[in-house]
Design a protein around this motif. Structure first.
Motif, mmCIF file in Angstrom:
data_model
loop_
_atom_site.group_PDB
_atom_site.id
_atom_site.type_symbol
_atom_site.label_atom_id
_atom_site.label_comp_id
_atom_site.label_asym_id
_atom_site.label_seq_id
_atom_site.Cartn_x
_atom_site.Cartn_y
_atom_site.Cartn_z
ATOM 1 N N THR A 242 0.822 -1.198 0.000
ATOM 2 C CA THR A 242 0.000 0.000 0.000
ATOM 3 C C THR A 242 0.854 1.245 0.000
ATOM 4 N N SER B 187 -8.676 6.649 -3.743
ATOM 5 C CA SER B 187 -7.572 5.966 -4.405
ATOM 6 C C SER B 187 -7.422 6.571 -5.796
ATOM 7 N N THR C 256 -2.984 -0.595 -14.843
ATOM 8 C CA THR C 256 -2.664 0.392 -13.814
ATOM 9 C C THR C 256 -1.152 0.502 -13.676
ATOM 10 N N GLN C 257 -0.647 1.712 -13.874
ATOM 11 C CA GLN C 257 0.798 1.927 -13.815
ATOM 12 C C GLN C 257 1.238 2.452 -12.446
ATOM 13 N N TYR C 258 0.308 3.069 -11.762
ATOM 14 C CA TYR C 258 0.678 3.753 -10.527
ATOM 15 C C TYR C 258 -0.566 3.828 -9.661
ATOM 16 N N HIS C 259 -0.390 3.525 -8.415
ATOM 17 C CA HIS C 259 -1.562 3.533 -7.526
ATOM 18 C C HIS C 259 -1.168 4.179 -6.205
ATOM 19 N N ASP D 248 -3.052 5.584 -2.439
ATOM 20 C CA ASP D 248 -4.218 5.867 -1.598
ATOM 21 C C ASP D 248 -3.954 7.172 -0.859
#
Lengths: 214, 167
Positions: free
Chosen positions: A129, A195, A204-207, A209
């Protein structure tokens, strides 16, 4: 196996239920064990900051947090249009896990994160995370290594408020950085969590929160 | 969901939180297990979900939203965990087949079809099948529009149907 006729939706659901029955939880995840784990964490020795470094690579990321904090505090100050690069925190690095454990505010909280870094750069990285905690009114630009060209941004209300628009919690805008990479401009509004994902070619390349503190 | 338990959990009562968790633990674990196909990883993800949820429960305003809220945390973690599997085969591994009493042709076909769905569609079908959740509940868990969930669910079942016919 080929079907001689088309299955109805109900038949497909039934077949999936048969093949994927709801399972009993293993002992490690029993309510008793979970309660014990949570209590153990709460009652663990009061250490101002507990840092678990999972790998040598992650250790480098820990140093980078400090560096980033000094850099952010001294040069950026969290003002709009100025950037805080996360280039030191490659997602594949194996990560590091920070949490402040004072016996009362277990887990990462906006109250404790400043003691990890400072008010200007409050990031928590775990192996799974990436969490950023902002105060209402705080503005920040995150520089990524994702190319701007062909990248879309998606933001969803995460846990916290549960419903409503992400704009109510934190305004998010995708902008092009100096080196052609995608930058995420954040403008924290009010308490809640969202998010944010950068998507390129459907992946998804970048996540990240983002939690806006109370 | 018992509001009293939720209030106690928000005050840091681990036993109260564990009782809240217990009401959804099987669904959480099953979803994690079938999404990941790896027993140990499923256990790890659920435990991470639980510890994060306990740390964050003070931000949960509506006790009745607990189930959707904790599932939302789980789904975010599962998505990231699956992303780390890129390049590895996680379909039909031994953990899953042994949990389901051994592979059958029908079972292999339907699970293969499910695994060939796009990630989001697979999540929707899992929550529909395992949890028995309504589209609006799934929408809240996945942060999607309920109408989008409905249309994706219909389309996903059509795809599964077509794949079963082809196989």
């Amino acid at each position: 196996m080929a079907q001689t006729r088309e299955l109805t939706t109900e038949e497909i659901q039934e077949r999936l239920r048969r093949e994927m029955p709801v399972l009993d939880v293993p002992e490690t995840l029993s309510a008793e064990n979970v309660a014990a784990v949570l209590k153990q964490r709460k009652n663990s020795k009061k250490t101002p900051i507990y840092v678990w470094v999972r790998s040598a690579v992650a250790a480098a990321a820990v140093l980078a947090v400090g560096f980033g904090a000094i850099r952010a505090a001294g040069m950026l100050g969290g003002k709009k249009g100025e950037s805080y690069s996360d280039q030191f925190f490659p997602e594949e690095s194996g990560g590091s896990y920070y949490y402040a454990d004072d016996g009362e505010t277990d887990g990462y909280s906006s109250a404790e994160i400043p003691s990890v870094a400072n008010d200007a750069a409050k990031e928590v990285h775990s192996e799974e995370t990436r969490v950023m905690v902002l105060d209402p009114g705080e503005e920040m630009v995150i520089t990524t290594e994702v190319p701007f060209e062909g990248t879309d941004i998606r933001s969803d209300v995460s846990y916290g408020n549960g419903t409503g628009s992400t704009d109510d919690i934190c305004k998010v805008r995708l902008i092009e950085g100096d080196r052609g990479q995608a930058e995420i401009e954040l403008n924290a509004v009010s308490a809640g969590s969202i998010s944010v994902e950068l998507i390129r070619n459907g992946e998804t390349q970048y996540h990240i929160d983002i939690t806006v503190a109370e | 969901m018992d509001p009293e338990l939720c209030i106690k959990a928000k005050q840091g009562d681990a036993d109260a939180f564990a009782r809240l968790y217990e009401s959804v633990s099987s669904k959480l674990y099953s979803t994690a297990f079938y999404m990941l196909g790896r027993r140990e990883d499923a256990e790890d993800v659920v435990m991470e979900t639980v510890t994060d949820a306990f740390a964050e429960i003070s931000s949960l305003r509506d006790p009745n939203a607990f189930e959707g809220w904790i599932f939302r945390i789980l789904m975010n973690k599962l998505r990231r965990k699956r992303k780390s599997y890129i390049g590895e085969s996680v379909e039909l591994n031994e953990d899953i087949t042994s949990s389901c009493g051994g592979p059958s042709d029908e079972g292999i076909a339907v699970r293969n079809a499910l695994n060939r769905l796009p990630e989001k569609d697979r999540e929707i079908i899992m929550l529909d099948v395992l949890g028995g959740y309504r589209s609006d509940e799934i929408a809240a868990m996945l942060g999607m529009n309920p109408n989008t969930v409905r249309s994706r669910k219909l389309r996903a079942f059509e795809r599964i149907r077509a794949m079963l016919k082809e196989d």
